[in-house]
Write an enzyme that holds these catalytic residues in place. Structure first.
Site, short mmCIF file in Angstrom:
data_model
loop_
_atom_site.label_atom_id
_atom_site.label_comp_id
_atom_site.label_asym_id
_atom_site.label_seq_id
_atom_site.Cartn_x
_atom_site.Cartn_y
_atom_site.Cartn_z
N ASP A 33 63.61 29.16 -27.71
CA ASP A 33 64.60 28.27 -27.12
C ASP A 33 65.68 29.13 -26.46
O ASP A 33 66.03 30.19 -26.98
CB ASP A 33 65.24 27.39 -28.20
CG ASP A 33 65.80 26.08 -27.66
OD1 ASP A 33 66.70 26.15 -26.80
OD2 ASP A 33 65.36 25.00 -28.11
N LYS A 93 63.35 23.45 -12.95
CA LYS A 93 62.74 24.77 -13.18
C LYS A 93 61.94 24.81 -14.48
O LYS A 93 60.86 25.40 -14.53
CB LYS A 93 63.81 25.86 -13.17
CG LYS A 93 64.33 26.18 -11.77
CD LYS A 93 65.56 27.08 -11.80
CE LYS A 93 65.24 28.47 -12.25
NZ LYS A 93 66.44 29.36 -12.16
N GLY A 104 50.13 29.90 -18.19
CA GLY A 104 49.63 31.27 -18.00
C GLY A 104 49.45 31.98 -19.33
O GLY A 104 48.47 32.72 -19.54
N ALA A 116 54.75 18.30 -23.33
CA ALA A 116 55.51 17.08 -23.63
C ALA A 116 55.93 16.41 -22.33
O ALA A 116 56.89 16.81 -21.69
CB ALA A 116 56.73 17.42 -24.47
N TYR A 147 64.31 14.81 -13.37
CA TYR A 147 63.60 14.77 -14.65
C TYR A 147 62.23 14.12 -14.47
O TYR A 147 61.21 14.68 -14.90
CB TYR A 147 64.42 13.99 -15.67
CG TYR A 147 63.81 13.95 -17.06
CD1 TYR A 147 63.69 15.10 -17.82
CD2 TYR A 147 63.38 12.75 -17.61
CE1 TYR A 147 63.14 15.06 -19.10
CE2 TYR A 147 62.83 12.69 -18.88
CZ TYR A 147 62.72 13.86 -19.62
OH TYR A 147 62.18 13.82 -20.89
N TYR A 161 45.26 23.49 -14.47
CA TYR A 161 44.85 24.61 -15.31
C TYR A 161 43.63 24.25 -16.16
O TYR A 161 42.78 25.11 -16.44
CB TYR A 161 46.00 25.07 -16.20
CG TYR A 161 46.74 26.27 -15.65
CD1 TYR A 161 46.55 27.54 -16.17
CD2 TYR A 161 47.61 26.13 -14.57
CE1 TYR A 161 47.22 28.64 -15.66
CE2 TYR A 161 48.29 27.22 -14.04
CZ TYR A 161 48.09 28.47 -14.59
OH TYR A 161 48.75 29.57 -14.07
N THR A 177 62.43 7.99 -28.67
CA THR A 177 62.28 8.46 -30.04
C THR A 177 63.66 8.70 -30.63
O THR A 177 64.59 9.08 -29.92
CB THR A 177 61.45 9.75 -30.09
OG1 THR A 177 60.18 9.50 -29.46
CG2 THR A 177 61.20 10.21 -31.51
#
Length: 326
Positions: A33, A93, A104, A116, A147, A161, A177
């Protein structure tokens, strides 16, 4: 050898509960984080555990994790309007570059990755309830687009991917939630209502309060995430509680719970605020054998008791000030 899982956004509300769950299940947890919206207080109880380690790192930068990885859960992102409206570029970003870096890493390590996503990919929906086949009604240039579109891009690159690089991927679409460790000042309905009640302020409902939400308790959500990660299903899955309620009625439930003598006041509806939100969880039931167990009355009581137990200075704490993004 214990299986190793990397959880990004680990100091946030959902990330910290996921760390708890994977420690409980016997995994070695690597938490990551940059603390822009997360808080180390959510993880401090895990630091003495030898199967837990923390990296203070921004996933939009190159990610290096020594050793093997079995799973990656990518939960790094601002998730409340008060955050992503203040730091729109960081939000874009982390959804784009951060997801690219995590994918990756999954490719390099041969790890399975769960990303998520959110019910916000449906925008202000034109169908109700929302199924995974619905493509959404999103304004890409509105204030919430930073967002919504970050998450839609996240889903696209994740599937790319999977199909091109054969990476094992899972996509969860999370509906509203709630539970302990939410931030009182993060701008979402439940902590906003409880925070105002604790401070003795009138409860603010936007619009006429007829807009609906469907609230899922955090332990139910974590169970759904865990089951999806270990499943064989690669397409998006809604995880949420289909018990729908209007925000006006929800505010009245909070008032009744707190017993505070304050009123409900109404303010103009924010731009592009969804009028309805209810998940169709048919897939989650069929594929994961999952459905929510905690009813709203029980979950609200637990959440209110958590907020009430915080030091009173936390009730009055102002939202974070963010450094501007390049």
């Amino acid at each position: 050898m214990k299986k190793r899982v990397l959880i990004t956004g680990a100091a946030g509300f959902l990330g910290s509960h996921l760390c708890d769950r994977f420690i409980k299940e016997g995994y070695h947890v690597i938490a990551m984080d940059n603390l822009i919206t997360g808080d180390l207080k959510n993880l401090e109880h895990l630091f003495p555990n030898p199967d837990f380690e923390f990296y203070h790192h921004d996933v939009t930068k190159y990610i290096h994790v020594p050793g093997s990885l079995d799973y990656i859960l990518h939960f790094a992102s601002p998730a409340s309007p008060i955050d992503y409206l203040k730091i729109p570029i960081q939000t874009l970003k982390v959804g784009a570059m951060g997801t690219h870096n995590c994918l990756g890493l999954a490719k390099a390590k041969g790890a399975r990755i769960l990303v998520a996503s959110t019910s916000e990919v449906y925008g202000d929906p034109l169908i109700h309830p929302q199924t995974e086949e619905y493509w959404g009604n999103v304004n890409p240039v509105g204030p919430r687009g930073v967002y919504d579109e970050a998450k839609r891009y996240m889903e696209s690159i994740t599937m790319a991917y999977h199909t091109f690089h054969k990476v094992e991927t899972r996509i969860i679409r999370i509906f509203n939630t709630y539970g302990p460790r939410m931030r009182l000042n993060d701008g979402r309905a439940l902590p906003a209502f409880i925070g105002q009640a604790l401070r003795g302020e009138n409860i603010t409902v936007f619009g006429d309060g007829s807009q609906t939400r469907s609230f899922c308790y955090v332990s139910d959500l974590v169970e759904g995430i865990y089951r999806l990660l270990l499943s064989d299903y690669v397409n998006p899955v809604n995880i949420g509680n289909p018990d729908e309620i209007s925000l006006k009625d929800f505010a009245e439930e909070v008032l009744s719970l707190t017993g505070n003598a304050v009123k409900i006041i109404y303010k103009p509806l924010p731009v592009d605020d969804p009028k309805q939100r209810k998940p169709d969880i048919t897939k989650a039931k069929a594929i994961l054998n999952w459905e929510p167990k905690v009813n709203r009355a029980e979950g609200l009581k637990d959440t209110y008791n958590y907020f009430k137990s915080l030091p009173p200075e936390e009730w009055f704490k102002q939202p974070k000030e963010f450094v501007s993004s390049k």
